[in-house]
Design a protein around this motif. Structure first.
Motif, short mmCIF file in Angstrom:
data_model
loop_
_atom_site.label_atom_id
_atom_site.label_comp_id
_atom_site.label_asym_id
_atom_site.label_seq_id
_atom_site.Cartn_x
_atom_site.Cartn_y
_atom_site.Cartn_z
N VAL A 43 -19.52 -56.72 31.92
CA VAL A 43 -20.18 -55.73 31.06
C VAL A 43 -19.29 -55.36 29.88
CG1 VAL A 43 -20.94 -53.32 30.97
CG2 VAL A 43 -21.65 -54.77 32.86
N THR A 44 -17.98 -55.25 30.10
CA THR A 44 -17.06 -54.94 29.01
C THR A 44 -17.06 -56.05 27.98
OG1 THR A 44 -15.67 -53.65 30.51
CG2 THR A 44 -14.69 -54.36 28.43
N THR A 45 -17.00 -57.29 28.43
CA THR A 45 -17.04 -58.42 27.51
C THR A 45 -18.35 -58.44 26.73
OG1 THR A 45 -15.65 -59.67 29.05
CG2 THR A 45 -16.79 -60.91 27.33
N PHE A 46 -19.45 -58.19 27.43
CA PHE A 46 -20.75 -58.14 26.78
C PHE A 46 -20.81 -57.03 25.74
CE2 PHE A 46 -24.97 -56.02 26.94
CZ PHE A 46 -25.72 -57.00 26.31
N ALA A 47 -20.29 -55.84 26.10
CA ALA A 47 -20.32 -54.70 25.18
C ALA A 47 -19.47 -54.97 23.95
CB ALA A 47 -19.83 -53.44 25.90
N LEU A 48 -18.31 -55.56 24.14
CA LEU A 48 -17.46 -55.86 22.99
C LEU A 48 -18.13 -56.87 22.07
CD1 LEU A 48 -13.95 -56.01 24.70
CD2 LEU A 48 -14.80 -54.27 23.13
N GLY A 49 -18.84 -57.84 22.65
CA GLY A 49 -19.56 -58.81 21.82
C GLY A 49 -20.65 -58.14 20.99
N ILE A 50 -21.36 -57.19 21.60
CA ILE A 50 -22.41 -56.46 20.87
C ILE A 50 -21.80 -55.63 19.75
CG2 ILE A 50 -24.09 -54.59 21.09
CD1 ILE A 50 -24.78 -55.63 23.83
N VAL A 51 -20.67 -54.99 20.03
CA VAL A 51 -20.05 -54.14 19.03
C VAL A 51 -19.55 -54.97 17.84
CG1 VAL A 51 -18.07 -52.65 18.60
CG2 VAL A 51 -19.43 -52.33 20.65
N VAL A 52 -18.94 -56.12 18.12
CA VAL A 52 -18.48 -56.99 17.04
C VAL A 52 -19.66 -57.46 16.19
CG1 VAL A 52 -17.42 -59.22 16.52
CG2 VAL A 52 -16.40 -57.73 18.24
N ALA A 53 -20.76 -57.79 16.85
CA ALA A 53 -21.96 -58.19 16.10
C ALA A 53 -22.50 -57.03 15.27
CB ALA A 53 -23.03 -58.68 17.08
N ALA A 54 -22.42 -55.80 15.81
CA ALA A 54 -22.88 -54.63 15.06
C ALA A 54 -22.02 -54.40 13.83
CB ALA A 54 -22.87 -53.39 15.96
N TYR A 55 -20.72 -54.60 13.96
CA TYR A 55 -19.84 -54.46 12.81
C TYR A 55 -20.20 -55.47 11.72
CZ TYR A 55 -16.88 -51.79 16.02
OH TYR A 55 -16.40 -50.86 16.92
N ALA A 56 -20.39 -56.71 12.14
CA ALA A 56 -20.76 -57.74 11.17
C ALA A 56 -22.11 -57.45 10.53
CB ALA A 56 -20.78 -59.10 11.86
N SER A 57 -23.05 -56.93 11.31
CA SER A 57 -24.37 -56.60 10.78
C SER A 57 -24.28 -55.47 9.77
CB SER A 57 -25.31 -56.22 11.92
OG SER A 57 -26.55 -55.79 11.43
N ALA A 58 -23.47 -54.45 10.07
CA ALA A 58 -23.32 -53.33 9.14
C ALA A 58 -22.69 -53.79 7.83
CB ALA A 58 -22.47 -52.23 9.77
N ALA A 59 -21.72 -54.70 7.92
CA ALA A 59 -21.04 -55.19 6.72
C ALA A 59 -21.96 -56.05 5.87
CB ALA A 59 -19.79 -55.97 7.10
N SER A 60 -22.80 -56.86 6.51
CA SER A 60 -23.66 -57.77 5.76
C SER A 60 -24.95 -57.11 5.29
CB SER A 60 -24.00 -59.00 6.62
OG SER A 60 -24.70 -58.61 7.80
N ALA A 61 -25.54 -56.23 6.10
CA ALA A 61 -26.80 -55.60 5.74
C ALA A 61 -26.60 -54.40 4.83
CB ALA A 61 -27.56 -55.16 6.99
N ALA A 62 -25.50 -53.68 4.98
CA ALA A 62 -25.25 -52.49 4.17
C ALA A 62 -24.10 -52.75 3.21
CB ALA A 62 -24.95 -51.29 5.07
N THR A 63 -22.89 -52.48 3.65
CA THR A 63 -21.69 -52.70 2.83
C THR A 63 -20.48 -52.69 3.76
OG1 THR A 63 -20.26 -51.73 1.13
CG2 THR A 63 -21.67 -50.23 2.34
#
Length: 405
Positions: A43-63
């Motif tokens: 679950v920790t590995t899964f959560a960290l993967g989601i968070v990293v993807a969220a960071y990348a999404s925020a950077a690419s979709a917003a700024t």
């Protein structure tokens, strides 16, 4: 706490010698801890993967400037911390159980503690799911930017000089305080300046505000009326925090700049999303109007006329008109060729001008005129240019029109 909880269960063997406990099978408890450890690691590995993807999404979709807000989400930090803590608890308890650390009472307490950890993890995961569905999405990222921008604007409205005296454009002669590094001034410790000056008996005229880019020749402050020692000078310099990037905390302009960057990305040919640009402009309008209302409330309550908290410090004023230009000028430039964006900007800037006074209202009118000029030069159809000019006239001559849909 996870380690202490896992090891403290053995204390039950001493404290609960007379307490009747049903026998907890060692193999069953070991199996439960194994399941907990393996599942928490996954679950920790899964959560960290989601968070990293969220960071990348925020950077690419917003700024990219918005990723710090996603990283700082307290719910996400709490969830990942809870998963790691449960994993540590299971590993420590499993090792202690394997070496015979627990007797019968200890195994019973450890079993109860394991069930409590499981319940806590499940509750944390369920509460985190609501955040998980929005984390990194454009709407959620814009809401986070808007929230921190409003916090900075509200603080500026109630304390435009951050608790110090109002500074002037020119400062008297004195000791120039220069930085030792190059970067953005992100924070000024007013309390630290005040305490140091109370000891040495001087007065500090701060010449820059948070958000300014400084180098080793920039005058941070001018200290007058005291003989400042090298130690006091070092303490004064430490009150000015310089970093490699701007911060939202004491810099109300930065939040509007970041919102404007979101709109610029939406207006780029690769994205071509004028609706998001209009939404960003609408949010900036709300922020500016609410900030003006907060300033009027502070004036009405005599809050701004109160004696400054930091009596030995003055601060140069923020150019309030920059709040308008920082937010709207880039959007007007990049959206000049889109009629729907240009029309909405005229209406929104008219609202800002109608609800503001002084330099903010003047800058709103200037930005609207500049946006009209840009769009007139780009729009090809005469009908579109005429419609835009009509909207501009209604916005800035009568200051009334039907509510924007």
């Amino acid at each position: 706490m996870a380690v202490i909880l896992a090891l403290a269960a053995a204390g039950a063997d001493v404290l609960l010698t007379e307490f009747p406990t049903s026998g907890i099978d060692r193999e069953a408890l070991d199996g439960l801890l194994t399941v907990l450890a393996s599942s928490m690691l996954a679950v920790t590995t899964f959560a960290l993967g989601i968070v990293v993807a969220a960071y990348a999404s925020a950077a690419s979709a917003a700024t990219p400037r918005a990723t710090d807000l996603v990283v700082g989400d307290e719910g996400t930090r709490t969830a990942i911390g809870s998963f790691i803590a449960a994993f540590i608890f299971a590993v420590v308890a499993k090792v202690a159980l394997g070496i015979g650390y627990y007797e019968e009472a200890g195994r019973f307490v450890l079993f109860v503690a394991t069930l409590a950890v499981l319940a806590f993890v499940v509750a944390t995961l369920i509460l985190w799911l609501r955040t998980l569905t929005k984390l990194g999405r454009l709407g959620d990222t814009m809401t986070r930017i808007e929230r921190v921008t409003w916090d900075a604007l509200r603080a500026h409205a109630h304390a435009p000089y951050m608790g110090a005296h109002a500074g002037t454009s020119s400062a008297p002669a004195g000791l120039h305080l220069l930085p030792r590094e190059v970067g953005y001034l992100t924070h000024i410790d007013m309390a630290g300046l005040q305490s140091t000056l109370e000891v040495c008996g001087g007065f500090c005229h701060v010449r820059v505000r948070p958000g300014a880019f400084v180098d080793t020749t920039t005058i941070l402050a001018v200290v007058v009326g005291a003989s400042v020692s090298h130690e006091a000078l070092a303490r004064l310099r430490k009150a000015f925090i310089i970093r490699g990037a701007r911060s939202y905390d004491q810099d109300p302009r930065f939040g509007l700049i970041v919102l404007s960057e979101v709109a610029q990305r939406a207006l780029s040919p690769a994205v071509n999303d004028p609706g998001t640009a209009i939404l960003v402009a609408t949010r900036m309008t709300k922020l500016l109007i609410d900030a003006q209302s907060a300033r009027r409330d502070a004036l009405a309550s005599s809050e701004l006329s109160a004696v400054p908290r930091f009596t030995r410090v003055s601060l140069v004023p923020l150019r309030d008109e920059d709040l308008v230009s920082d937010g709207f000028a880039p959007v007007a430039r990049d959206g000049a060729g889109m009629l729907e964006v240009a029309v909405r900007l005229q209406k929104l800037l008219g609202m800002v001008a109608a609800n503001a006074t002084g330099t903010v209202a003047e800058e709103a009118r200037r930005q609207a005129s500049s946006a009209l000029e840009r769009s007139t030069a780009v729009l090809e159809l005469p009908g579109e240019r005429e419609r835009l000019a009509a909207v501009h006239r209604r916005a800035f001559h009568t200051l009334s029109w039907p509510a924007a849909e």
